[in-house]
Design an enzyme around this catalytic site. Structure first.
Site, short mmCIF file in Angstrom:
data_model
loop_
_atom_site.label_atom_id
_atom_site.label_comp_id
_atom_site.label_asym_id
_atom_site.label_seq_id
_atom_site.Cartn_x
_atom_site.Cartn_y
_atom_site.Cartn_z
N ASP A 1 -4.23 -14.80 -4.08
CA ASP A 1 -4.62 -13.90 -3.00
C ASP A 1 -4.53 -14.65 -1.68
OD1 ASP A 1 -6.18 -12.02 -1.28
OD2 ASP A 1 -6.72 -11.10 -3.19
N GLN B 1 -2.05 -6.63 -8.50
CA GLN B 1 -2.75 -5.66 -7.64
C GLN B 1 -2.52 -5.97 -6.17
OE1 GLN B 1 -4.31 -3.48 -9.86
NE2 GLN B 1 -3.49 -4.95 -11.35
N SER C 1 -4.24 2.10 1.84
CA SER C 1 -4.56 2.98 2.96
C SER C 1 -3.33 3.69 3.51
CB SER C 1 -5.26 2.26 4.12
OG SER C 1 -5.38 3.11 5.24
N SER D 1 0.54 4.20 -7.47
CA SER D 1 -0.45 5.07 -6.83
C SER D 1 -0.12 6.54 -7.07
CB SER D 1 -0.45 4.80 -5.32
OG SER D 1 -1.12 5.82 -4.60
N TYR E 1 3.11 4.19 2.78
CA TYR E 1 2.43 3.60 1.62
C TYR E 1 2.98 4.19 0.32
CZ TYR E 1 -1.17 2.72 -1.87
OH TYR E 1 -1.82 2.36 -3.03
N ASN F 1 -7.55 7.46 -7.12
CA ASN F 1 -8.83 7.34 -6.41
C ASN F 1 -9.87 6.52 -7.18
OD1 ASN F 1 -7.55 10.17 -5.57
ND2 ASN F 1 -8.64 9.28 -3.83
N VAL G 1 -13.68 6.83 0.66
CA VAL G 1 -14.77 7.74 1.01
C VAL G 1 -16.06 7.48 0.24
CG1 VAL G 1 -13.31 9.62 1.83
CG2 VAL G 1 -13.92 9.54 -0.58
N ARG H 1 -9.85 15.58 -5.73
CA ARG H 1 -9.41 14.26 -6.18
C ARG H 1 -9.83 14.02 -7.63
NH1 ARG H 1 -6.85 14.79 -2.32
NH2 ARG H 1 -6.71 13.53 -0.41
#
Length: 325
Positions: free
Chosen positions: A42, A87, A92, A131, A155, A184, A199, A223
């Site tokens: 990372d 990952q 975003s 995604s 994205y 999500n 959120v 979602r």
């Protein structure tokens, strides 16, 4: 069933790309608890050192501070590795609309570097984060692999390209790749701060601090909220999937459909708050409705999510109450 029953050879070595992030750090923690050797790669651009700090002194854990945009870093990190769980990416949708060039560098070139390094070093399985955003503007519900629409954000495009590279690396080079289309994801260590925060943690923090949250749009967006432990299971199941299933992408959700406004009031009730939200404009690039058909992942990966929303959100709220003290 969960992931605790999944077994690998005792000397297996895992590399978690983006291992200091929300999903990555949970993978690192789970694998260490299961007794395996783990490397975490990372650059800490979006990941946090505090997420992996409890693991730093563990004899089977190694932290490599490095950037997936550098091929040599990826080559070094993948040496002697059996399984790569990549990952590493910038998330975003709104931020990708502001920074498309950076997203191309990190999410496409970075992922390609990790695939190439895995191929060169003979990695057994390469599992990577895709995604649900790849479904784009298709109104079809539930979302089913093979029924994608036009992507509506940079994205989403980066994830679509990653999936195509995953297919090619299987077909051309024989690298077993598995794309996981996350729906999500929420749970412990998901960052509640910043303008691009997801959120659920954002709402929880604001409600705990007696602030008034803002919902983008009318709150009737739906979602498939997916608890983090389901995602851990999916990654580990993919590492044991057949080569015949490689080169493909799989929906990883809980198979449910919840409206944002209902989630909000659920959180209010759970936290003992009575706060009416503000409503703001819709966010550019956001998909209106999302709900995963997970039958393909069940059949080909053996994915069987243990946590529904109710079970997961209870655990998440308990964690944030402690974390946000």
């Amino acid at each position: 069933m969960g992931y605790q029953d999944i077994k690998f050879d005792a000397d297996s070595v895992f590399l978690v790309g983006g291992g200091a992030g929300f999903i990555g750090s949970n993978l690192c923690e789970a694998l260490i608890q299961m007794g395996y050797t783990v490397r975490c790669l990372d650059d800490l651009s979006t990941g946090k050192y505090e997420n992996i700090e409890p693991l730093i002194d563990h004899e089977k854990f190694t932290f490599i501070k490095g950037d997936i945009r550098d091929l040599n870093t990826c080559l070094e990190a993948t040496k002697g590795v059996d399984y790569v769980l990549n990952q590493a990416a910038w998330g975003s949708v709104p931020r990708s609309i502001e920074m498309p060039l950076l997203y191309e560098e990190i999410n496409i070139r970075g992922t390609l570097n990790m695939m190439e390094a895995s191929r060169v070093n003979g990695v057994k399985k390469f599992v990577y984060a895709s995604s649900s955003s790849v479904y784009g503007n298709t109104p079809t519900l539930p979302k089913k692999e093979g029924q994608e629409g036009k992507v509506i954000s940079p994205y989403a495009l980066t994830k679509k390209v990653d999936e195509e590279y995953g297919r090619l690396y299987k077909e051309l080079y024989g690298l077993d790749t598995y794309g996981l289309r996350y729906f999500n994801v929420f749970g412990r260590r998901q960052d509640p701060d910043g303008m691009y925060a997801a959120v659920i943690p954002k709402f929880i923090k604001q409600l705990l601090h007696d602030e008034v949250p803002t919902i983008n749009g009318d709150g009737r967006q739906s979602r498939d909220f997916t608890y983090i432990d389901n995602v851990i299971e999916a990654n580990l199941r993919a590492c044991q999937a057949s080569s015949e299933a490689a080169g493909q992408a799989f929906n990883i959700g809980a198979g449910g459909r919840l409206y944002l406004i209902d989630i909000y009031y659920h959180l209010c009730k759970a936290l003992g708050k009575e706060v009416e939200p503000n409503f703001g404009p819709n966010r550019k690039g956001d998909v209106r409705d999302s709900n995963a058909d997970i039958s393909k992942a069940r059949e080909l990966l053996g994915y069987d999510p243990e946590y529904d929303f109710e079970k997961g959100i209870t655990l998440a709220i308990d964690w944030y109450k402690e974390y946000l003290k």
